[in-house]
Design a protein around this motif. Structure first.
Motif, PDB file in Angstrom:
ATOM      1  N   THR A   1      17.039  38.985  42.315  1.00  0.00           N
ATOM      2  CA  THR A   1      16.911  39.688  43.587  1.00  0.00           C
ATOM      3  C   THR A   1      15.525  40.306  43.720  1.00  0.00           C
ATOM      4  N   SER A   2      15.039  40.887  42.632  1.00  0.00           N
ATOM      5  CA  SER A   2      13.695  41.486  42.676  1.00  0.00           C
ATOM      6  C   SER A   2      12.638  40.423  42.956  1.00  0.00           C
ATOM      7  N   SER A   3      12.811  39.241  42.394  1.00  0.00           N
ATOM      8  CA  SER A   3      11.852  38.164  42.666  1.00  0.00           C
ATOM      9  C   SER A   3      11.908  37.740  44.130  1.00  0.00           C
TER      10      SER A   3
ATOM     11  N   ASP B   1      10.758  37.163  35.284  1.00  0.00           N
ATOM     12  CA  ASP B   1      12.063  36.713  35.750  1.00  0.00           C
ATOM     13  C   ASP B   1      12.434  35.376  35.109  1.00  0.00           C
TER      14      ASP B   1
ATOM     15  N   ALA C   1      11.733  45.647  45.076  1.00  0.00           N
ATOM     16  CA  ALA C   1      11.649  44.873  43.826  1.00  0.00           C
ATOM     17  C   ALA C   1      11.558  45.812  42.628  1.00  0.00           C
TER      18      ALA C   1
ATOM     19  N   PHE D   1      12.609  39.756  46.581  1.00  0.00           N
ATOM     20  CA  PHE D   1      11.902  40.821  47.288  1.00  0.00           C
ATOM     21  C   PHE D   1      10.390  40.659  47.158  1.00  0.00           C
ATOM     22  N   VAL D   2       9.929  40.229  46.002  1.00  0.00           N
ATOM     23  CA  VAL D   2       8.492  39.992  45.810  1.00  0.00           C
ATOM     24  C   VAL D   2       8.031  38.836  46.704  1.00  0.00           C
TER      25      VAL D   2
ATOM     26  N   TRP E   1       5.312  38.783  37.861  1.00  0.00           N
ATOM     27  CA  TRP E   1       6.703  39.204  37.983  1.00  0.00           C
ATOM     28  C   TRP E   1       7.647  38.001  37.905  1.00  0.00           C
ATOM     29  N   HIS E   2       7.257  36.899  38.520  1.00  0.00           N
ATOM     30  CA  HIS E   2       8.097  35.698  38.458  1.00  0.00           C
ATOM     31  C   HIS E   2       8.164  35.149  37.032  1.00  0.00           C
TER      32      HIS E   2
ATOM     33  N   CYS F   1      14.927  47.300  41.773  1.00  0.00           N
ATOM     34  CA  CYS F   1      15.732  46.350  40.985  1.00  0.00           C
ATOM     35  C   CYS F   1      15.247  46.314  39.536  1.00  0.00           C
TER      36      CYS F   1
ATOM     37  N   TRP G   1       8.957  45.973  50.595  1.00  0.00           N
ATOM     38  CA  TRP G   1       9.593  44.915  49.800  1.00  0.00           C
ATOM     39  C   TRP G   1       9.266  45.077  48.314  1.00  0.00           C
TER      40      TRP G   1
END
Length: 175
Positions: free
Chosen positions: A51-53, A161, A78, A55-56, A157-158, A81, A74
């Motif tokens: 979910t955070s990804s 994830d 992120a 939002f990013v 960030w990805h 989360c 947004w």
């Protein structure tokens, strides 16, 4: 940043290979130890990071369109989360340690705690990066023409994830 991300993925890849070799030699031990983990906690953390990804991704889209402040919102979502992930992970790891489980308990817990702590540190670094770009976005520091910082932070960030998406089934699910 791409060199750093690829280097981090290589390090995690080596850890995953070491885990696979250790697991192949200790299948019963790994299976028994995994039963003491909360798959629900791991699944919730997975949903939080995915979910955070998302939002990013929304933040990158907003800033590419020249909407810096909505991008900051947004990014803040992120980070919320990510922060929730950290709280749940701390509770999970704290519970194991209060039960007397350490890295020397057995080889499974060495990997579980070691990989968990290593990933945790990457989430913390990702939160610092997201925090910095959120602040800059809120202050109007990005535009449709100048948004490379948001994309760079998003790439990191990805990666965090992606590592969790591999780590979750490896540690919590596969038997």
């Amino acid at each position: 940043m791409w060199f750093f991300i690829l280097a981090e993925l290589l390090v995690f890849g080596v850890f995953f290979l070491a885990y696979a070799f250790a697991r192949a030699r200790n299948v019963e031990l790994f299976n028994a130890s995994q039963l003491a983990l909360s798959q629900l906690s791991g699944a919730i953390n997975t949903v939080l990071l995915i979910t955070s990804s998302y939002f990013v991704v929304r933040a990158v889209d907003r800033v590419r369109r020249g909407h810096s402040r909505p991008a900051a919102v947004w990014l803040g979502a992120a980070m919320a989360c990510g922060g929730t992930f950290l709280v749940l992970k701390l509770a999970e790891l704290g519970g194991k340690m209060s039960a007397g489980i350490t890295m020397s308990t057995n080889v499974f817990y060495m990997f579980y705690l070691g990989l968990g702590a290593f990933h945790f540190m990457h989430v913390v670094l990702g939160m610092v990066i997201l925090g910095a770009i959120t602040l800059k976005a809120w202050q109007g520091g990005y535009s449709a023409a100048n948004h490379g910082g948001v994309e760079t932070g998003a790439a990191y960030w990805h990666m965090v994830d992606l590592v969790w998406i591999v780590l979750f089934p490896l540690i919590y699910v596969l038997r």
